[in-house]
Enzyme design. Structure first.
Site, PDB file in Angstrom:
ATOM      1  N   GLU A  42       0.846  -1.195   0.000  1.00 47.73           N
ATOM      2  CA  GLU A  42       0.000   0.000   0.000  1.00 47.73           C
ATOM      3  C   GLU A  42       0.882   1.246   0.000  1.00 47.73           C
ATOM      4  O   GLU A  42       1.862   1.335   0.729  1.00 47.73           O
ATOM      5  CB  GLU A  42      -0.901  -0.018   1.233  1.00 47.73           C
ATOM      6  CG  GLU A  42      -1.846   1.174   1.320  1.00 47.73           C
ATOM      7  CD  GLU A  42      -2.688   1.163   2.581  1.00 47.73           C
ATOM      8  OE1 GLU A  42      -3.737   1.825   2.581  1.00 47.73           O
ATOM      9  OE2 GLU A  42      -2.316   0.494   3.573  1.00 47.73           O
ATOM     10  N   LYS A 112      -9.709   2.110  -2.264  1.00 45.07           N
ATOM     11  CA  LYS A 112      -9.970   1.728  -0.868  1.00 45.07           C
ATOM     12  C   LYS A 112     -11.343   2.229  -0.440  1.00 45.07           C
ATOM     13  O   LYS A 112     -11.663   3.413  -0.578  1.00 45.07           O
ATOM     14  CB  LYS A 112      -8.878   2.321   0.025  1.00 45.07           C
ATOM     15  CG  LYS A 112      -8.901   1.859   1.461  1.00 45.07           C
ATOM     16  CD  LYS A 112      -7.672   2.409   2.181  1.00 45.07           C
ATOM     17  CE  LYS A 112      -7.548   1.889   3.599  1.00 45.07           C
ATOM     18  NZ  LYS A 112      -6.311   2.399   4.239  1.00 45.07           N
ATOM     19  N   CYS A 152      -5.830  -2.735   2.855  1.00 43.94           N
ATOM     20  CA  CYS A 152      -5.558  -2.498   4.277  1.00 43.94           C
ATOM     21  C   CYS A 152      -6.815  -2.554   5.156  1.00 43.94           C
ATOM     22  O   CYS A 152      -7.317  -3.628   5.454  1.00 43.94           O
ATOM     23  CB  CYS A 152      -4.812  -1.188   4.448  1.00 43.94           C
ATOM     24  SG  CYS A 152      -3.958  -1.052   6.045  1.00 43.94           S
TER      25      CYS A 152
END
Length: 274
Positions: A42, A112, A152
């Site tokens: 990331e 995300k 994440c």
């Protein structure tokens, strides 16, 4: 899905985009000798910091980072999940993970979906001050497998993973950067749980644990099979880990423990009345 080799590049990330991109290319070149698909962490081209996201955000069509990644994938004839970068579009910044095929073409991306807005005893971080959330589940049909992407904090939201499971995902790629507070307790547990829940391979790729004034990632990238077994795991320092992914593993787990067949979709949306 077919049998293939994967490499997860846990890399040092410094405060210099050009150095980070060139270093990623070095790692990809090395890993390409033993892998068909390579993953990066990331925000691999910038320190994990809101101000740095603004400073390093790139439009997709003019992205220095993506141009380099596409060229590298093509030169090495590999599929590349190029971690994530700060993507700029219409004055909004997204934390976006790109998937590039072995011809150097971008064939998909995931923004995300869940913003990392936390306030613990040891740290406070508010992604939403800078970043905007994505709104789309990302599953790609590739020559290697059906591949989904999460980023994440997305790993904590099992509803999202249920939707990826419904897309018949064989593999879920997770570029992530847990910190030294949540990492020791939650990183491995969540990754293994998601692999078991979804009976799919999960490959989590983190930056290495480099001390800096911005944000220190936990590291410990790993490849987990559908049984929840760790096939490969890094520690704190920069490292490339490798694993062979096999369709037989997925088929065996899903036949022995038929979660999809045993689900009770008829009751999951039941609303309890007062």
């Amino acid at each position: 899905m077919k049998k293939f080799n994967i490499a997860s590049c846990q890399m040092n990330v410094v405060d210099d985009k050009e150095i980070n991109v060139n270093h990623a290319i070095e790692l990809i070149n090395e890993a390409s000798n033993n892998a068909d698909l390579i993953t990066l962490p990331e925000m691999f081209n910038t320190p994990y910091d809101n101000d740095k996201f603004i400073e390093n955000a790139e439009e997709e069509k003019n992205s220095y980072t993506l141009k380099a990644m596409c060229e590298t994938a093509k030169e090495n004839n590999i599929f590349l999940q190029s971690g994530s970068i700060a993507e700029l579009e219409n004055e909004k910044i997204y934390n976006t993970a790109y998937f590039i095929d072995n011809n150097g073409k971008i064939i998909g991306k995931h923004r995300k979906m869940h913003m990392f807005d936390i306030d613990t005893d040891t740290m406070k971080f508010t992604e939403s001050e800078t970043l905007s959330p994505g709104n789309t589940i990302t599953t790609l049909k590739t020559p290697l497998a059906n591949i989904s992407i999460a980023i994440c904090y997305d790993v904590r939201f099992n509803e999202m993973w249920t939707l990826m499971n419904k897309n018949n995902s064989d593999i879920i790629l997770l570029p992530g950067a847990f910190n030294k507070t949540t990492g020791p307790l939650h990183w491995e547990t969540l990754i293994r749980a998601r692999a078991i829940d979804n009976q799919a391979y999960v490959i989590a790729t983190s930056p290495s644990q480099v001390e800096n004034p911005y944000y220190v990632a936990w590291g410990h990238s790993m490849v987990v099979d559908p049984w929840g077994k760790i096939l490969a795991k890094a520690e704190k320092k920069e490292e490339i880990i490798y694993a062979t992914l096999m369709p037989e593993s997925i088929n065996s787990v899903r036949e022995q423990i038929p979660i999809l067949k045993n689900k009770r979709e008829d009751i999951y949306e039941t609303i309890l009345k007062k």
